[in-house]
Design an enzyme around this catalytic site. Structure first.
Site, PDB file in Angstrom:
ATOM      1  N   GLY A 126       2.934  -6.842   0.257  1.00 16.06           N
ATOM      2  CA  GLY A 126       3.355  -8.232   0.240  1.00 16.06           C
ATOM      3  C   GLY A 126       2.238  -9.206  -0.014  1.00 16.06           C
ATOM      4  N   CYS A 127       1.149  -8.781  -0.656  1.00 17.11           N
ATOM      5  CA  CYS A 127       0.027  -9.690  -0.892  1.00 17.11           C
ATOM      6  C   CYS A 127       0.398 -10.661  -1.995  1.00 17.11           C
ATOM      7  CB  CYS A 127      -1.224  -8.916  -1.261  1.00 17.11           C
ATOM      8  SG  CYS A 127      -2.652  -9.955  -1.537  1.00 17.11           S
ATOM      9  N   GLY A 128       0.491 -11.936  -1.679  1.00 17.96           N
ATOM     10  CA  GLY A 128       0.991 -12.895  -2.641  1.00 17.96           C
ATOM     11  C   GLY A 128      -0.039 -13.425  -3.615  1.00 17.96           C
ATOM     12  N   CYS A 130      -2.944 -11.322  -4.810  1.00 17.26           N
ATOM     13  CA  CYS A 130      -3.721 -10.293  -5.481  1.00 17.26           C
ATOM     14  C   CYS A 130      -3.545 -10.408  -6.985  1.00 17.26           C
ATOM     15  CB  CYS A 130      -3.265  -8.905  -5.030  1.00 17.26           C
ATOM     16  SG  CYS A 130      -3.491  -8.601  -3.279  1.00 17.26           S
TER      17      CYS A 130
END
Length: 318
Positions: A126-128, A130
């Site tokens: 869920g890294c928004g 990267c």
């Protein structure tokens, strides 16, 4: 991903009604009181989800493999790739050997934005951010002012309690986040879960758009901290209030103030919360005469002129 092994995913794969789609039953051992026993445990699934726009892979997110039609729409809107829901013509979800491919058929204007952005989001759960290739892509202005809803403390505290009871996948695995749309009384109307907090919110936003939810008639509640991305995503659909179980970051508070979002954190135990922006809106209920569905712009409204930063509001039970 290898299309040769692709197979369609049932459109009804909803984690809300079928939480087992987001989990695997595995054997584990439990130690308690100096004893151990073998148990069958439900473990949350974490799956690579490729978002493919008009045949071009744009992002790979680690997410729970459910509610992916909602995810596709919500991600497109909150990332500023889709200017409106009308730019998304269709979604096709396929399982492949390495994960899941979500194919989005989009308007040519959206395809142009994708070429301009040139992002590759392969990264952590869920890294928004990267893969964002410039600082200018990090912060986006909402398409229109948010709705300055007013809430009662009772509604906000009730939402926290309702959120807990509605998390079916979390109850099963103990490893997922949730985002919920609550009405002005604090009752959960719509909820989505995911191993990633950004993903859960994107799924909720997609579901809200598809359900034509009126964003001036409630607020968003989340089980995670309120990072600036969470505030920004809420503002992108003009939601006027965001409440979180955990604390916000300083950039989240700054963003909430700039966007007009009433932000509350540390909403816990049914009796305590902290208001970080627009605390005057968290006192009495408002009844707005007009309703505007998610994603539909209306006449510009100015946010409340008064705001209190880091004001602490306590409500103690009798």
């Amino acid at each position: 991903m290898d299309d040769s092994t692709a197979s369609p995913v049932q459109a009804w794969r909803s984690l809300e009604t079928n939480p087992e789609f987001g989990a695997d039953a595995l054997e584990a051992r439990v130690w308690k009181d100096h004893h151990q026993e073998k148990v069958s445990d439900w473990i949350a699934r974490e799956t690579p989800i490729a978002l493919v726009f008009n045949g071009i892979s744009h992002a790979v997110m680690m997410a729970s493999p459910g509610d992916l039609e909602d995810f596709a729409l919500g991600f497109g809107i909150t990332e500023g790739l889709l200017a409106s829901p009308d730019e998304l013509y269709g979604v096709d979800v396929n399982e492949v050997r390495q994960g899941v491919e979500v194919h989005l058929e989009v308007a040519s204007a959206c395809a142009w934005r994708l070429r301009e952005r040139r992002r590759n989001l392969a990264g952590r759960t869920g890294c928004g951010l990267c893969g964002t290739d410039s600082l200018g892509q990090v912060r986006r202005d909402p398409p229109a002012p948010v709705h300055p809803v007013r809430l009662t403390s009772t509604a906000v505290l009730r939402a926290e309690s309702s959120l807990k009871s509605a998390q079916m996948l979390q109850k099963l695995t103990g490893a997922t986040h949730a985002a919920a749309w609550c009405d002005l009384h604090g009752e959960v109307q719509l909820l989505r879960e995911d191993v990633g907090r950004h993903n859960a919110l994107d799924k909720l936003i997609g579901a809200m758009i598809r359900a034509n939810i009126a964003v001036d008639q409630g607020f968003i509640a989340i089980t995670s901290r309120a990072s600036f991305e969470m505030v920004q995503k809420a503002a992108m659909i003009r939601a006027g209030a965001l409440v979180a179980v955990s604390a916000p970051t300083s950039l989240a508070i700054q963003t909430a103030h700039e966007c007009g979002v009433a932000l509350a954190g540390l909403v816990r135990d049914g009796r305590r919360m902290v208001a970080y922006t627009f605390a005057d809106r968290l006192r009495e209920l408002t009844a707005l005469s007009d309703r505007h569905p998610v994603g539909m712009p209306s006449q510009r409204r100015s946010p409340s002129a008064s705001w209190i930063l880091f004001s602490v509001l306590y409500w103690l039970s009798a």
